[in-house]
Write a protein that holds these residues in place. Structure first.
Motif, short mmCIF file in Angstrom:
data_model
loop_
_atom_site.label_atom_id
_atom_site.label_comp_id
_atom_site.label_asym_id
_atom_site.label_seq_id
_atom_site.Cartn_x
_atom_site.Cartn_y
_atom_site.Cartn_z
N VAL A 101 -74.33 -43.39 -101.24
CA VAL A 101 -75.60 -43.47 -101.97
C VAL A 101 -76.26 -44.84 -101.75
CG1 VAL A 101 -75.06 -41.82 -103.80
CG2 VAL A 101 -74.42 -44.23 -104.08
N ASP A 102 -77.53 -44.85 -102.05
CA ASP A 102 -78.34 -46.07 -101.94
C ASP A 102 -78.61 -46.54 -103.37
OD1 ASP A 102 -81.14 -47.10 -100.10
OD2 ASP A 102 -81.11 -47.25 -102.27
N ILE A 103 -78.21 -47.76 -103.69
CA ILE A 103 -78.49 -48.27 -105.04
C ILE A 103 -79.39 -49.50 -104.96
CG2 ILE A 103 -76.31 -47.39 -105.99
CD1 ILE A 103 -75.36 -50.32 -106.02
N SER A 104 -80.30 -49.59 -105.93
CA SER A 104 -81.22 -50.73 -105.92
C SER A 104 -81.75 -50.99 -107.34
CB SER A 104 -82.40 -50.44 -105.00
OG SER A 104 -83.19 -49.41 -105.53
N PRO A 105 -82.00 -52.25 -107.68
CA PRO A 105 -82.58 -52.56 -108.98
C PRO A 105 -83.96 -51.90 -109.13
CG PRO A 105 -81.66 -54.53 -107.99
CD PRO A 105 -81.67 -53.46 -106.92
N SER A 106 -84.23 -51.28 -110.29
CA SER A 106 -85.49 -50.55 -110.49
C SER A 106 -86.66 -51.48 -110.74
CB SER A 106 -85.40 -49.61 -111.69
OG SER A 106 -84.23 -48.90 -111.68
N ALA A 107 -86.45 -52.49 -111.57
CA ALA A 107 -87.58 -53.34 -111.96
C ALA A 107 -87.93 -54.30 -110.85
CB ALA A 107 -87.24 -54.09 -113.23
N ARG A 108 -89.23 -54.49 -110.64
CA ARG A 108 -89.68 -55.46 -109.64
C ARG A 108 -90.68 -56.42 -110.27
NH1 ARG A 108 -87.38 -51.65 -106.78
NH2 ARG A 108 -88.47 -49.74 -106.16
#
Ligand code: ARG
Length: 363
Positions: A331-338
């Motif tokens: 899976v690809d995980i990444s922080p949602s908030a930018r």
């Protein structure tokens, strides 16, 4: 669309698709109260969310000043997505000082020494409308500006490389076979004309004119031209050392910035982007992890999505947006908030979140 049609469509969507943030925060009184030209402008901004009721956000800005002009409508959606409570002002600060923390996943577990990592920032030039409102001539003019900047990087010791255009007749044009190969290698972006969200926003118009990609010799520094934002600048590496990758992006971004007109920015919204999900740092930092236990060998993302959410992370399949998990639960995980988070906070959130998920996986 008439005023009444827009209102009726949004009422229906709010019922059926409560996740559509545009419909959720659509303010009928505000919309009615706008003068006709402003209402037309706002209708174009929210058209994608009206035509695609299953949208998560449902709006794309057309011009850099849209966020200020239509703040009463867009701010609640922006706050909702980025988790910014009403009591706090919307504001963006930047911090690229990678020497402040060490985020090396390989130090947690040797098995994380070789994950595939990527970080990209979205940037738009202040001298053009955003992609949804550009003419074909403007798309090509923007590509010409970018290509001239890349010409200066070509022989650079660190960032030297080649510009690949898919604009018919461009001096940098590549053939269909190379384009497909670059897409397959997850370097180049897919044919945008197949994306209904982008189509209804006008962002994919005039495809493939004005589109292309710069790629460094080592293939670890890329710049997309003419996708959802004017430029998407990214670093990608295999390894576990987030610091090294962020540092590479920081330097490449600075080099490029010196060669181009000013980027569109705002004290409140940071880097101005087409999609409100990308405002602020404009940054998406991600890594590909194998989480077979948490995903039942890639068959079910529900659990990992739930766990990741509490860590401030979003989960996608390894094939990009709207894809499923790969074999072995990749899976690809990444922080949602930018927005409202600095670049370094995003780096630490990705590191901390990945470490926490890995602990659950291996417990
Ligand atoms: N417009 C789409 C939606 O609202 C995509 C939103 C986020 N993704 C993106 N590439 N901007 O669901």
């Amino acid at each position: 669309m008439t005023l009444d049609q827009v209102i009726a469509a949004n009422r229906a969507t709010r019922q059926k698709h409560p996740e559509n943030l545009m419909a959720r925060h659509f303010d009928e009184d505000y919309f009615r109260g706008l003068d006709e030209p402003s209402r037309q402008r706002l209708t174009r901004i929210i058209a994608s969310g009206i035509e695609n009721p299953d949208s998560q956000m449902g709006a794309y800005a057309m011009n850099p000043d849209d966020y200020d002009k239509f703040a009463p409508m867009l701010d609640p959606m922006i706050r909702d997505f980025h988790g910014l409570p009403v009591e706090t002002a919307i504001a963006q600060q930047h911090d690229w000082d990678t020497s402040s923390t060490s985020c090396d996943l390989g130090a947690i577990d040797r098995r994380l020494k070789d994950v595939s990592m990527r970080v990209r920032v979205a940037r738009n030039l202040s001298t053009f409308p955003l992609p949804g409102a550009m003419s074909k001539e403007q798309r090509v003019a923007l590509e010409d500006l970018a290509a001239a900047a890349f010409e200066n990087l070509r022989e650079d010791a660190l960032f030297g490389g080649r510009y690949l255009s898919i604009t018919p007749g461009s001096p940098h044009e590549i053939d269909a076979e190379e384009y497909d190969r670059r897409v397959g290698a997850h370097q180049m972006f897919k044919d945008m004309s197949g994306d209904s969200y982008l189509n209804t926003a006008g962002i994919s118009a005039d495809w493939p004119h004005g589109r292309g990609m710069y790629v460094s010799k080592a293939e670890d520094f890329l710049v997309w031209v003419g996708e959802e934002d004017h430029l998407r600048i990214m670093a990608m590496q295999r390894g576990g050392n987030l610091n090294a990758m962020f540092e590479r992006l920081r330097i490449g971004l600075e080099r490029l910035q010196d060669l181009l007109p000013a980027f569109a920015t705002s004290p409140s919204y940071g880097n101005v982007t087409s999609c409100p999900t990308n405002l602020g740092a404009g940054m998406r930092a991600s890594l590909h992890m194998k989480l077979p236990k948490l995903t039942s060998n890639g068959h079910d993302l529900a659990r990992v999505k739930r766990e990741a959410k509490t860590l401030g992370l979003a989960v996608r399949g390894a094939g990009g947006e709207h894809s499923d998990a790969g074999q072995d639960g990749l899976v690809d995980i990444s922080p949602s908030a930018r927005l409202g988070v600095t670049e370094m906070k995003i780096m630490r959130r990705l590191y901390g979140g990945a470490a926490a998920l890995w602990e659950m996986e291996t417990a």
